[in-house]
Design an enzyme around this catalytic site. Structure first.
Site, PDB file in Angstrom:
ATOM      1  N   ARG A  86     -25.597   4.456  79.170  1.00 36.31           N
ATOM      2  CA  ARG A  86     -24.656   5.424  78.621  1.00 36.31           C
ATOM      3  C   ARG A  86     -24.760   6.738  79.387  1.00 36.31           C
ATOM      4  O   ARG A  86     -25.814   7.102  79.887  1.00 36.31           O
ATOM      5  CB  ARG A  86     -24.952   5.680  77.138  1.00 36.31           C
ATOM      6  CG  ARG A  86     -24.461   4.553  76.214  1.00 36.31           C
ATOM      7  CD  ARG A  86     -24.701   4.889  74.754  1.00 36.31           C
ATOM      8  NE  ARG A  86     -26.110   4.986  74.466  1.00 36.31           N
ATOM      9  CZ  ARG A  86     -26.812   6.102  74.386  1.00 36.31           C
ATOM     10  NH1 ARG A  86     -26.221   7.280  74.550  1.00 36.31           N
ATOM     11  NH2 ARG A  86     -28.101   6.086  74.113  1.00 36.31           N
ATOM     12  N   TYR A 133     -20.068  -0.113  81.807  1.00 37.68           N
ATOM     13  CA  TYR A 133     -21.296  -0.377  81.056  1.00 37.68           C
ATOM     14  C   TYR A 133     -21.049  -0.391  79.537  1.00 37.68           C
ATOM     15  O   TYR A 133     -20.300   0.441  79.010  1.00 37.68           O
ATOM     16  CB  TYR A 133     -22.378   0.667  81.395  1.00 37.68           C
ATOM     17  CG  TYR A 133     -23.518   0.576  80.412  1.00 37.68           C
ATOM     18  CD1 TYR A 133     -24.438  -0.472  80.493  1.00 37.68           C
ATOM     19  CD2 TYR A 133     -23.633   1.464  79.352  1.00 37.68           C
ATOM     20  CE1 TYR A 133     -25.441  -0.598  79.552  1.00 37.68           C
ATOM     21  CE2 TYR A 133     -24.644   1.344  78.410  1.00 37.68           C
ATOM     22  CZ  TYR A 133     -25.543   0.303  78.513  1.00 37.68           C
ATOM     23  OH  TYR A 133     -26.528   0.162  77.567  1.00 37.68           O
ATOM     24  N   GLY A 134     -21.748  -1.276  78.857  1.00 40.65           N
ATOM     25  CA  GLY A 134     -21.689  -1.482  77.408  1.00 40.65           C
ATOM     26  C   GLY A 134     -21.239  -0.296  76.568  1.00 40.65           C
ATOM     27  O   GLY A 134     -20.096  -0.204  76.137  1.00 40.65           O
ATOM     28  N   LYS A 189     -20.468   2.082  70.144  1.00 42.40           N
ATOM     29  CA  LYS A 189     -20.872   3.457  69.864  1.00 42.40           C
ATOM     30  C   LYS A 189     -19.665   4.382  69.655  1.00 42.40           C
ATOM     31  O   LYS A 189     -19.673   5.263  68.796  1.00 42.40           O
ATOM     32  CB  LYS A 189     -21.773   3.980  70.990  1.00 42.40           C
ATOM     33  CG  LYS A 189     -23.103   3.227  71.100  1.00 42.40           C
ATOM     34  CD  LYS A 189     -23.800   3.219  69.780  1.00 42.40           C
ATOM     35  CE  LYS A 189     -25.241   2.808  69.718  1.00 42.40           C
ATOM     36  NZ  LYS A 189     -25.811   1.780  70.499  1.00 42.40           N
ATOM     37  N   HIS A 249     -26.687   4.754  63.086  1.00 43.34           N
ATOM     38  CA  HIS A 249     -27.322   3.988  64.171  1.00 43.34           C
ATOM     39  C   HIS A 249     -28.549   3.284  63.588  1.00 43.34           C
ATOM     40  O   HIS A 249     -29.688   3.673  63.855  1.00 43.34           O
ATOM     41  CB  HIS A 249     -27.707   4.975  65.282  1.00 43.34           C
ATOM     42  CG  HIS A 249     -28.102   4.333  66.579  1.00 43.34           C
ATOM     43  ND1 HIS A 249     -28.874   4.982  67.528  1.00 43.34           N
ATOM     44  CD2 HIS A 249     -27.821   3.121  67.112  1.00 43.34           C
ATOM     45  CE1 HIS A 249     -29.048   4.194  68.578  1.00 43.34           C
ATOM     46  NE2 HIS A 249     -28.430   3.055  68.342  1.00 43.34           N
ATOM     47  N   SER A 256     -32.094   4.954  70.673  1.00 43.91           N
ATOM     48  CA  SER A 256     -31.807   3.877  71.623  1.00 43.91           C
ATOM     49  C   SER A 256     -33.086   3.403  72.320  1.00 43.91           C
ATOM     50  O   SER A 256     -33.894   4.224  72.764  1.00 43.91           O
ATOM     51  CB  SER A 256     -30.808   4.369  72.660  1.00 43.91           C
ATOM     52  OG  SER A 256     -29.625   4.764  72.013  1.00 43.91           O
ATOM     53  N   ALA A 257     -33.229   2.091  72.378  1.00 45.42           N
ATOM     54  CA  ALA A 257     -34.400   1.455  73.009  1.00 45.42           C
ATOM     55  C   ALA A 257     -35.714   1.899  72.368  1.00 45.42           C
ATOM     56  O   ALA A 257     -36.710   2.111  73.056  1.00 45.42           O
ATOM     57  CB  ALA A 257     -34.405   1.679  74.523  1.00 45.42           C
ATOM     58  N   CYS A 258     -35.715   2.033  71.048  1.00 41.09           N
ATOM     59  CA  CYS A 258     -36.941   2.381  70.328  1.00 41.09           C
ATOM     60  C   CYS A 258     -37.304   1.360  69.256  1.00 41.09           C
ATOM     61  O   CYS A 258     -38.062   1.654  68.332  1.00 41.09           O
ATOM     62  CB  CYS A 258     -36.836   3.777  69.732  1.00 41.09           C
ATOM     63  SG  CYS A 258     -36.865   5.060  70.992  1.00 41.09           S
ATOM     64  N   GLY A 259     -36.728   0.149  69.330  1.00 40.33           N
ATOM     65  CA  GLY A 259     -37.262  -0.925  68.503  1.00 40.33           C
ATOM     66  C   GLY A 259     -36.409  -1.460  67.366  1.00 40.33           C
ATOM     67  O   GLY A 259     -36.908  -2.218  66.539  1.00 40.33           O
ATOM     68  N   LYS A 260     -35.103  -1.118  67.309  1.00 37.82           N
ATOM     69  CA  LYS A 260     -34.279  -1.642  66.212  1.00 37.82           C
ATOM     70  C   LYS A 260     -34.111  -3.159  66.306  1.00 37.82           C
ATOM     71  O   LYS A 260     -34.335  -3.879  65.327  1.00 37.82           O
ATOM     72  CB  LYS A 260     -32.893  -0.973  66.196  1.00 37.82           C
ATOM     73  CG  LYS A 260     -32.921   0.476  65.748  1.00 37.82           C
ATOM     74  CD  LYS A 260     -31.529   1.084  65.656  1.00 37.82           C
ATOM     75  CE  LYS A 260     -30.784   1.070  66.972  1.00 37.82           C
ATOM     76  NZ  LYS A 260     -31.457   1.751  68.083  1.00 37.82           N
ATOM     77  N   THR A 261     -33.694  -3.655  67.477  1.00 38.40           N
ATOM     78  CA  THR A 261     -33.479  -5.091  67.623  1.00 38.40           C
ATOM     79  C   THR A 261     -34.757  -5.840  67.260  1.00 38.40           C
ATOM     80  O   THR A 261     -34.741  -6.831  66.521  1.00 38.40           O
ATOM     81  CB  THR A 261     -33.058  -5.429  69.065  1.00 38.40           C
ATOM     82  OG1 THR A 261     -31.875  -4.694  69.375  1.00 38.40           O
ATOM     83  CG2 THR A 261     -32.789  -6.914  69.232  1.00 38.40           C
ATOM     84  N   ASN A 262     -35.886  -5.322  67.769  1.00 38.35           N
ATOM     85  CA  ASN A 262     -37.151  -5.996  67.521  1.00 38.35           C
ATOM     86  C   ASN A 262     -37.519  -6.028  66.041  1.00 38.35           C
ATOM     87  O   ASN A 262     -37.935  -7.059  65.526  1.00 38.35           O
ATOM     88  CB  ASN A 262     -38.262  -5.322  68.336  1.00 38.35           C
ATOM     89  CG  ASN A 262     -38.255  -5.811  69.776  1.00 38.35           C
ATOM     90  OD1 ASN A 262     -38.950  -6.757  70.112  1.00 38.35           O
ATOM     91  ND2 ASN A 262     -37.430  -5.205  70.601  1.00 38.35           N
ATOM     92  N   ASP A 311     -28.151  -2.760  65.164  1.00 33.68           N
ATOM     93  CA  ASP A 311     -27.828  -1.495  65.833  1.00 33.68           C
ATOM     94  C   ASP A 311     -27.031  -0.512  64.975  1.00 33.68           C
ATOM     95  O   ASP A 311     -27.248   0.681  65.076  1.00 33.68           O
ATOM     96  CB  ASP A 311     -27.054  -1.791  67.132  1.00 33.68           C
ATOM     97  CG  ASP A 311     -27.041  -0.615  68.098  1.00 33.68           C
ATOM     98  OD1 ASP A 311     -28.111  -0.024  68.324  1.00 33.68           O
ATOM     99  OD2 ASP A 311     -25.961  -0.279  68.612  1.00 33.68           O
ATOM    100  N   ASN A 364     -32.790  -0.962  81.608  1.00 37.86           N
ATOM    101  CA  ASN A 364     -31.797  -1.054  80.532  1.00 37.86           C
ATOM    102  C   ASN A 364     -30.957  -2.327  80.673  1.00 37.86           C
ATOM    103  O   ASN A 364     -29.821  -2.384  80.223  1.00 37.86           O
ATOM    104  CB  ASN A 364     -30.897   0.188  80.522  1.00 37.86           C
ATOM    105  CG  ASN A 364     -30.033   0.266  79.263  1.00 37.86           C
ATOM    106  OD1 ASN A 364     -30.482  -0.057  78.163  1.00 37.86           O
ATOM    107  ND2 ASN A 364     -28.777   0.680  79.427  1.00 37.86           N
ATOM    108  N   ARG A 381     -29.482  -5.817  79.681  1.00 44.48           N
ATOM    109  CA  ARG A 381     -29.116  -6.194  78.309  1.00 44.48           C
ATOM    110  C   ARG A 381     -28.725  -7.653  78.206  1.00 44.48           C
ATOM    111  O   ARG A 381     -28.246  -8.248  79.168  1.00 44.48           O
ATOM    112  CB  ARG A 381     -27.933  -5.335  77.846  1.00 44.48           C
ATOM    113  CG  ARG A 381     -28.203  -3.833  77.801  1.00 44.48           C
ATOM    114  CD  ARG A 381     -28.511  -3.356  76.409  1.00 44.48           C
ATOM    115  NE  ARG A 381     -29.073  -2.011  76.382  1.00 44.48           N
ATOM    116  CZ  ARG A 381     -29.407  -1.383  75.260  1.00 44.48           C
ATOM    117  NH1 ARG A 381     -29.221  -1.954  74.091  1.00 44.48           N
ATOM    118  NH2 ARG A 381     -29.949  -0.182  75.288  1.00 44.48           N
ATOM    119  N   ARG A 419     -39.951   7.378  69.173  1.00 44.77           N
ATOM    120  CA  ARG A 419     -40.947   7.038  70.181  1.00 44.77           C
ATOM    121  C   ARG A 419     -41.782   8.289  70.411  1.00 44.77           C
ATOM    122  O   ARG A 419     -41.364   9.198  71.099  1.00 44.77           O
ATOM    123  CB  ARG A 419     -40.207   6.601  71.450  1.00 44.77           C
ATOM    124  CG  ARG A 419     -41.047   5.955  72.515  1.00 44.77           C
ATOM    125  CD  ARG A 419     -40.160   5.542  73.673  1.00 44.77           C
ATOM    126  NE  ARG A 419     -39.509   4.268  73.445  1.00 44.77           N
ATOM    127  CZ  ARG A 419     -40.014   3.090  73.795  1.00 44.77           C
ATOM    128  NH1 ARG A 419     -41.163   3.026  74.426  1.00 44.77           N
ATOM    129  NH2 ARG A 419     -39.356   1.977  73.546  1.00 44.77           N
TER     130      ARG A 419
END
Ligand code: GTP
Ligand code: SPV
Ligand code: MN
Length: 623
Positions: free
Chosen positions: A91, A230-231, A239, A259, A281-287, A306, A397, A399, A430
């Site tokens: 992004r 990009y996404g 978003k 979010h 972003s990239a701090c563990g939601k999906t996980n 997300d 990043n 994906r 984070r």
């Protein structure tokens, strides 16, 4: 055959022999599409029907164009790799704009531009921008088709990569046109890679334009995105719509667009509760949303990874959440059978990978996927590497884009039109220092304060330097479509929409990323269930001061014994470190929060949050 008021007469309809009129009787939609055709001057127009055949045709097209590579169907059926341009991997926050009527409405955290100037500038950029290309029209629905909480958008794009990704990420096609009827509301979303082709010109594998910009008009509820594929810049349902535009709609209508992941947690007795969690972003939601719990008897089921749209349900007065998306656009690096087995299972087929490496067998690879590196691979930058010198094989990043329905732990209620009732809201960031593993807010107002003071170290999800601490309140800093001071007020006032504050979710904060000697102290991933267990049990307790907690200046922190560490290899000293509240460190925090609050106009910024900060400052003040 075509009766469109276009300057060029060879607009072809490749998707169907029927023309626009036979697709829809929605006059506003048709006028809008006709105007876009006239401005963008595409060679062809394709109204997306959302069928599997259409998806496969567009995949084949991308393979023929050389922009997509098919993986070995025996290893990963119906799965593909796309490699983007070096400059188009994340992004672009400095090129993302909120064009509200006034700068004050966008607020100090957003880039603002005058809506009229921007419209003129974008019109110039978009003029003829689709020459030589196909213009795709994607009707899409954010949220289940049969939900009152869902909203419709229509995205125009000249990128088949975007169409196939939108097919995975949203409900799209004919069914949405039907739901829209003849006069339904939709958010018009425009996207062009900004790379028109002249006759005979060879296309680039990742067409894009250096003048990238992503522009939102919250009052008019429309989105224009130019130059990037990009996404987050190009899949406009995500978003741009589901957070930036939706947050503005939600404020007006009295709900929340966040979010946040949504996860179902079942304890060994079979009691099930849902939680929503906002991590940057990239701090563990999906996980966290699909984690494989490392303590026996607990079960995790995923509703979303997300975005959450939440509102008070009139029937029982509780907060209910839906996942507006239908797929996962998840961070690949770090994803493995050890860290996130359910994601690994969910991306075994029907997945589009972006900026990952490819093995000689025709499968994907990224850093952290396996302990052993492959003997050879082709990096995301298309260079060959052999085992000894493999480095930066995937972009940090990189994906995966996969249907949510494929996740082995997808929740049975993930498409429930009413959503799922939320028992707790969890904030997190984070933070290598200062912020404890978990703590609980005193009440809704204090919880809102905790959301508002979030800071987090930057990641590869947005362009720019990584690892720098910056404010990211509610994990919404890049995604709030209006003045964040008003957003905080909306959260504070939201409590009054519930018939009783007791019915609202309890609020918590977690941090998986505390470090000692530059190493994570908490094992994270599936072990995070130990923290969820504490949170789960805390939601049964009406008064947060009750039970085995320590009252600290920042809220209620668990006593070390109340976190279940049975069978976990962690020292008492480390647990103490993870749960400590060091007033000296928090004095520095207070300074950071003051500085952040000072960016807002005094009149707009909620007094209640200034008061909470004063309270905290007093509690951590040097003796
Ligand atoms: P967005 O899709 O960008 O909004 O990100 P996200 O919040 O869904 O982040 P995701 O779960 O994809 O995690 C991002 C990175 O953090 C990955 O590389 C993960 O492996 C890593 N990560 C996730 N959870 C943990 C954890 O508990 N501990 C540690 N150490 N790393 C984690
Ligand atoms: C994020 O950056 O928070 C993402 C990926 O989830 S993107 O779709 O690019 O926004
Ligand atoms: Mn995200």
């Amino acid at each position: 055959q075509v009766k469109l008021p276009c300057r060029r007469n060879y607009v072809q309809w490749t998707n169907s022999s029927r023309v626009l009129d036979r697709w829809t009787d929605h006059e506003v939609l048709k006028d809008w599409i006709r105007e876009r055709i006239a401005l963008f001057q595409p060679d062809r127009v394709h109204i997306c029907d959302g069928t599997e055949k259409e998806f496969q045709d567009l995949i084949t097209l991308q393979i023929h164009l050389g922009s997509m590579i098919q993986l070995n169907p025996e290893l990963r059926p119906n799965s593909y790799v796309v490699r983007s341009d070096k400059e188009d991997v994340a992004r672009l926050e400095h090129k993302t704009f909120i064009c509200s009527d006034s700068a004050a409405e966008a607020g100090p955290t957003n880039n603002w531009q005058d809506p009229l100037d921007t419209t003129n500038r974008m019109n110039t950029l978009f003029e003829n921008s689709m020459r030589g290309r196909t213009m795709y029209v994607i009707p899409f629905c954010m949220g289940p088709l049969d939900s009152d909480m869902s909203y419709i958008g229509v995205q125009i794009t000249d990128s088949p990569y975007v169409v196939t990704s939108m097919k995975i990420m949203t409900r799209m096609g004919l069914a949405v046109l039907q739901k829209l009827g003849t006069d339904g509301d939709f958010v018009p979303c425009i996207h062009s890679v900004g790379h028109p082709l002249v006759r005979g010109q060879v296309d680039s594998p990742w067409p894009s334009n250096p003048q990238k910009q992503v522009v939102h008009f919250p009052e008019q509820r429309r989105i224009w995105s130019f130059g990037s594929g990009y996404g987050g810049n190009a899949l406009l349902g995500k978003k741009c719509f589901a957070l930036r535009i939706a947050s503005a709609i939600a404020r007006e209508e009295g709900w929340l667009a966040e979010h946040m992941l949504i996860v179902g947690v079942t304890n060994p007795k079979g009691v099930k509760k849902y939680f929503a969690a906002a991590f940057p972003s990239a701090c563990g939601k999906t996980n966290l949303s699909m984690m494989a719990p490392e303590i026996d008897g607990w079960k995790i089921e995923c509703v979303g990874d997300d975005i959450a749209w939440m509102r008070i349900n009139k029937k029982d007065g509780r907060l209910y959440a839906i996942n507006p998306e239908a797929g996962f656009f998840g961070v690949a690096p770090g994803t493995s059978y050890k860290t996130n087995p359910n994601a690994m299972e969910g991306i075994k087929k029907n997945t589009i990978f972006t900026n990952v490496a490819i093995t000689p067998e025709g499968d994907v690879w990224w850093e952290g996927m396996s302990k052993e590196k492959p003997d050879r691979l082709v990096t995301w930058l298309r260079t060959q590497m052999t085992k000894g010198d493999i480095e930066d094989a995937a972009h940090p990043n990189a994906r995966f884009c996969a249907p949510a329905s494929q996740c082995p732990v997808i929740d049975p209620n993930w498409e429930n039109p009413e959503g799922v009732p939320i028992s707790g809201i969890i904030f997190g960031g984070r933070r290598s220092q200062t912020v404890p593993l978990v703590y609980q807010a005193r009440d809704w107002q204090h919880g809102t304060f905790i959301g508002s003071i979030m800071n987090s170290e930057t990641t590869a999800a947005a362009a720019g330097i990584r690892g720098v601490l910056r404010p990211d309140p509610f994990a919404m800093y890049p995604f709030c479509g209006y003045n964040m001071a008003d957003y905080f007020s909306h959260w504070l006032n939201f409590a009054s929409l519930a018939p009783d504050e007791k019915l609202l979710p309890k609020i918590f904060h977690v941090n998986w990323f505390k470090k000692k000697s530059n190493k994570f102290v908490w094992p994270g991933f599936g072990q995070n269930i130990r923290v969820l267990k504490w949170i789960f049990e805390r939601t049964d307790i009406e008064n947060p001061a009750d039970g085995s907690v320590v009252k600290t200046p920042i809220g209620y922190v668990p006593t070390p014994e109340s976190i279940d560490t049975s069978g976990l290899d962690i020292t008492t000293e480390d647990m103490k470190y993870l749960l400590q509240v060091d007033t000296r460190e928090w004095r520095t925090e207070v300074d950071i929060y003051r500085e952040f609050q000072s960016k807002f106009s005094k009149e707009k910024f909620p007094k209640r949050l200034v008061h909470e900060l004063d309270l905290l400052a007093k509690e951590v003040a040097a003796p």
